[in-house]
Design a protein around this motif. Sequence first.
Motif, PDB file in Angstrom:
ATOM      1  N   GLY A  29      45.364  78.583  80.474  1.00 23.78           N
ATOM      2  CA  GLY A  29      46.113  78.905  81.682  1.00 23.78           C
ATOM      3  C   GLY A  29      47.576  78.509  81.652  1.00 23.78           C
ATOM      4  N   ALA A  30      48.082  78.138  80.490  1.00 24.62           N
ATOM      5  CA  ALA A  30      49.487  77.748  80.388  1.00 24.62           C
ATOM      6  C   ALA A  30      50.379  78.984  80.455  1.00 24.62           C
ATOM      7  CB  ALA A  30      49.730  77.008  79.071  1.00 24.62           C
ATOM      8  N   THR A  31      51.606  78.798  80.907  1.00 20.07           N
ATOM      9  CA  THR A  31      52.563  79.895  80.927  1.00 20.07           C
ATOM     10  C   THR A  31      53.032  80.184  79.504  1.00 20.07           C
ATOM     11  OG1 THR A  31      54.424  78.393  81.238  1.00 20.07           O
ATOM     12  CG2 THR A  31      53.344  79.218  83.234  1.00 20.07           C
ATOM     13  N   TYR A  32      53.714  81.313  79.335  1.00 19.53           N
ATOM     14  CA  TYR A  32      54.180  81.678  77.995  1.00 19.53           C
ATOM     15  C   TYR A  32      55.153  80.654  77.403  1.00 19.53           C
ATOM     16  CZ  TYR A  32      51.859  86.184  78.038  1.00 19.53           C
ATOM     17  OH  TYR A  32      50.911  87.173  78.049  1.00 19.53           O
ATOM     18  N   PRO A  33      56.125  80.142  78.165  1.00 23.88           N
ATOM     19  CA  PRO A  33      57.003  79.124  77.573  1.00 23.88           C
ATOM     20  C   PRO A  33      56.260  77.849  77.168  1.00 23.88           C
ATOM     21  CG  PRO A  33      58.023  80.044  79.524  1.00 23.88           C
ATOM     22  CD  PRO A  33      56.629  80.568  79.479  1.00 23.88           C
ATOM     23  N   THR A  34      55.279  77.442  77.953  1.00 24.58           N
ATOM     24  CA  THR A  34      54.494  76.254  77.618  1.00 24.58           C
ATOM     25  C   THR A  34      53.647  76.505  76.376  1.00 24.58           C
ATOM     26  OG1 THR A  34      54.392  75.666  79.954  1.00 24.58           O
ATOM     27  CG2 THR A  34      52.825  74.591  78.491  1.00 24.58           C
ATOM     28  N   ALA A  35      53.054  77.679  76.284  1.00 24.65           N
ATOM     29  CA  ALA A  35      52.251  78.019  75.109  1.00 24.65           C
ATOM     30  C   ALA A  35      53.121  78.078  73.863  1.00 24.65           C
ATOM     31  CB  ALA A  35      51.544  79.353  75.333  1.00 24.65           C
ATOM     32  N   LEU A  36      54.319  78.623  73.994  1.00 26.43           N
ATOM     33  CA  LEU A  36      55.234  78.684  72.855  1.00 26.43           C
ATOM     34  C   LEU A  36      55.666  77.287  72.429  1.00 26.43           C
ATOM     35  CD1 LEU A  36      56.772  80.565  70.971  1.00 26.43           C
ATOM     36  CD2 LEU A  36      58.621  80.594  72.639  1.00 26.43           C
ATOM     37  N   THR A  37      55.876  76.416  73.394  1.00 30.88           N
ATOM     38  CA  THR A  37      56.248  75.039  73.078  1.00 30.88           C
ATOM     39  C   THR A  37      55.110  74.338  72.340  1.00 30.88           C
ATOM     40  OG1 THR A  37      57.652  74.935  75.033  1.00 30.88           O
ATOM     41  CG2 THR A  37      56.976  72.840  74.066  1.00 30.88           C
ATOM     42  N   ARG A  38      53.893  74.523  72.791  1.00 29.74           N
ATOM     43  CA  ARG A  38      52.741  73.905  72.121  1.00 29.74           C
ATOM     44  C   ARG A  38      52.567  74.466  70.715  1.00 29.74           C
ATOM     45  NH1 ARG A  38      48.275  73.706  77.008  1.00 29.74           N
ATOM     46  NH2 ARG A  38      49.547  72.424  78.418  1.00 29.74           N
ATOM     47  N   ALA A  39      52.806  75.757  70.550  1.00 32.22           N
ATOM     48  CA  ALA A  39      52.710  76.356  69.221  1.00 32.22           C
ATOM     49  C   ALA A  39      53.794  75.794  68.294  1.00 32.22           C
ATOM     50  CB  ALA A  39      52.837  77.874  69.322  1.00 32.22           C
ATOM     51  N   ALA A  40      54.992  75.623  68.815  1.00 32.94           N
ATOM     52  CA  ALA A  40      56.077  75.074  68.004  1.00 32.94           C
ATOM     53  C   ALA A  40      55.794  73.635  67.605  1.00 32.94           C
ATOM     54  CB  ALA A  40      57.393  75.156  68.767  1.00 32.94           C
ATOM     55  N   ILE A  41      55.215  72.867  68.514  1.00 26.65           N
ATOM     56  CA  ILE A  41      54.867  71.483  68.201  1.00 26.65           C
ATOM     57  C   ILE A  41      53.789  71.443  67.119  1.00 26.65           C
ATOM     58  CG2 ILE A  41      53.750  69.415  69.136  1.00 26.65           C
ATOM     59  CD1 ILE A  41      55.239  70.012  71.777  1.00 26.65           C
ATOM     60  N   ALA A  42      52.809  72.315  67.196  1.00 21.60           N
ATOM     61  CA  ALA A  42      51.754  72.366  66.187  1.00 21.60           C
ATOM     62  C   ALA A  42      52.325  72.763  64.826  1.00 21.60           C
ATOM     63  CB  ALA A  42      50.668  73.348  66.606  1.00 21.60           C
ATOM     64  N   PHE A  43      53.225  73.742  64.805  1.00 21.71           N
ATOM     65  CA  PHE A  43      53.860  74.180  63.561  1.00 21.71           C
ATOM     66  C   PHE A  43      54.635  73.034  62.921  1.00 21.71           C
ATOM     67  CE2 PHE A  43      57.449  76.139  61.296  1.00 21.71           C
ATOM     68  CZ  PHE A  43      56.766  76.973  60.427  1.00 21.71           C
ATOM     69  N   THR A  44      55.420  72.336  63.725  1.00 20.49           N
ATOM     70  CA  THR A  44      56.224  71.236  63.214  1.00 20.49           C
ATOM     71  C   THR A  44      55.345  70.086  62.735  1.00 20.49           C
ATOM     72  OG1 THR A  44      57.699  71.793  65.048  1.00 20.49           O
ATOM     73  CG2 THR A  44      58.325  69.951  63.703  1.00 20.49           C
TER      74      THR A  44
END
Length: 65
Positions: A32-47
Amino acid sequence: MTTALILLTTGFILVIALLTAAGAGKIARLDGATYPTALTRAAIAFTTVLTLAIAATSTFTTLLK
């Protein structure tokens, strides 16, 4: 031969990092996260995956010398 192995390993790590980021973003959206929050979580996982790979590489380099 060594250069090819380094390039192959780097490509493999990048693919794993991208798959992890995509999975984290998808799970965040399903949660249920918004797109910016999901993108932030994806970026954190990538890093995080790249940081872990760098840490493991430096450890192995130190141990194998």
